[in-house]
Write a protein that holds these residues in place. Sequence first.
Motif, PDB file in Angstrom:
ATOM      1  N   MET A 126       9.482  37.702  75.560  1.00  0.00           N
ATOM      2  CA  MET A 126      10.906  37.513  75.812  1.00  0.00           C
ATOM      3  C   MET A 126      11.171  37.269  77.286  1.00  0.00           C
ATOM      4  O   MET A 126      11.912  36.372  77.669  1.00  0.00           O
ATOM      5  CB  MET A 126      11.650  38.774  75.400  1.00  0.00           C
ATOM      6  N   ARG A 143      12.366  37.759  69.469  1.00  0.00           N
ATOM      7  CA  ARG A 143      12.626  39.196  69.477  1.00  0.00           C
ATOM      8  C   ARG A 143      12.562  39.764  68.055  1.00  0.00           C
ATOM      9  O   ARG A 143      11.949  40.805  67.818  1.00  0.00           O
ATOM     10  CB  ARG A 143      14.004  39.439  70.069  1.00  0.00           C
ATOM     11  N   VAL A 144      13.171  39.066  67.105  1.00  0.00           N
ATOM     12  CA  VAL A 144      13.148  39.547  65.718  1.00  0.00           C
ATOM     13  C   VAL A 144      11.737  39.468  65.149  1.00  0.00           C
ATOM     14  O   VAL A 144      11.295  40.371  64.424  1.00  0.00           O
ATOM     15  CB  VAL A 144      14.155  38.760  64.839  1.00  0.00           C
ATOM     16  N   LEU A 156       9.888  42.319  66.298  1.00  0.00           N
ATOM     17  CA  LEU A 156      10.373  43.500  65.598  1.00  0.00           C
ATOM     18  C   LEU A 156       9.675  43.638  64.236  1.00  0.00           C
ATOM     19  O   LEU A 156       9.292  44.736  63.838  1.00  0.00           O
ATOM     20  CB  LEU A 156      11.889  43.356  65.405  1.00  0.00           C
ATOM     21  N   THR A 209      14.709  32.739  72.228  1.00  0.00           N
ATOM     22  CA  THR A 209      14.353  34.115  72.622  1.00  0.00           C
ATOM     23  C   THR A 209      14.790  35.182  71.600  1.00  0.00           C
ATOM     24  O   THR A 209      14.006  36.081  71.317  1.00  0.00           O
ATOM     25  CB  THR A 209      14.884  34.474  74.032  1.00  0.00           C
ATOM     26  N   PRO A 210      16.009  35.090  71.012  1.00  0.00           N
ATOM     27  CA  PRO A 210      16.344  36.110  70.010  1.00  0.00           C
ATOM     28  C   PRO A 210      15.455  36.014  68.775  1.00  0.00           C
ATOM     29  O   PRO A 210      15.129  37.028  68.153  1.00  0.00           O
ATOM     30  CB  PRO A 210      17.804  35.803  69.652  1.00  0.00           C
ATOM     31  N   LEU A 211      15.049  34.766  68.417  1.00  0.00           N
ATOM     32  CA  LEU A 211      14.142  34.592  67.279  1.00  0.00           C
ATOM     33  C   LEU A 211      12.827  35.307  67.547  1.00  0.00           C
ATOM     34  O   LEU A 211      12.321  36.046  66.693  1.00  0.00           O
ATOM     35  CB  LEU A 211      13.854  33.098  67.068  1.00  0.00           C
TER      36      LEU A 211
END
Lengths: 276, 74
Positions: free
Chosen positions: B1, B38-39, B42, B34-36
């Motif tokens: 990230m 991050r998930v 996760l 970046t949020p993709l």
Amino acid sequence: MHLLDLALLFVGGLAAGTFGALFGLGGGIIMVPLLVIALKVPMHNAVATSLVGVIATSTASTIRNLGERLPNLRLGVTLETSTVAGAITGGFIAGYLPAKALMVLFGVMLMGVAAIMSRRGEPPPLLEEPSDRGFLARLHGSYYDTVLEREVRYGVRRFPLALSVSGVAGVLSGLLGIGGGIMKVPVLALYCGVPMKAATATSNFMMGVTAVASVFAYFGRGEVLPLVTAAAVLGIIAGARCGSWLSVRTHPVALRKWFALVMVLMGLQMIWKVFH
Amino acid sequence: MRVGVMISFTLLAAGLLLQHLPTATAGLVVMMATPLARVLLLIRAFAIERDWAFVALSISVILLLGVSLLLAMR
């Protein structure tokens, strides 16, 4: 694009990023009116710019917050299911709405927020040892509060409320280019037993994913203006660092007062929009 | 990230200073990824903890994002 315009966009992004990271607003509340009123950017382009800004704020502040264990990732990803569904809906509906409709909706949204905030209550005492079993118990969280200098533990209450509000926040995020934290943070903090800092950090973590869900629709319609967005986003990233730094170094009570003040300012901003 | 943000940051700044649209656009695409990422991270973290309920929830979020992308590209 004029260099001066790009510089103004950067400064606007800087302000939006600071407030966004501090209060979990995502910055769109400041960014969208600034773009539309001051810089004469068409509404749909402003929303698209703001959505990319929301992603930047979210990513930048989450990188910092994760070190402090502030975002509740399990709670975030669970609420994300309804938020993302809402955001996709909002993003595509926006394609069928004229700019004026979106602007009126933005004004109404600001007014609604001011009304909700004027009747703020005290947050309920935290459930230090969550009594729930099963799924809800797994949503409980903890973090080390650097101001209180102790570990804060909490359980999540009224989960269906949190899930519904997240869905509505997603729709508004997709339609208006806001992070949706404006709705999620007060509900999580006042009704669901999540401490303010954890609620803000969780909301910050969520809104990047939420914004991606709807920005695709804007991107597909060619409404993302690369240079305008680049200038604003760079400002937002710089601002987010300031906001995140400030958020862990202020007292929670002080933070809530500032949060309330931002609500009042947004109400005034709405009135400004109506009369000008 | 962190690397994603750095790359995006550099591309955006370069695109802006050179007034070069493709570079700025590339910066935006990296930023949107970046949020993709991050998930996805996760999902990996929950899988390592064998926390399958949250693996499933994270995957459903990714699937929803995929639906959004497909709808946008139509």
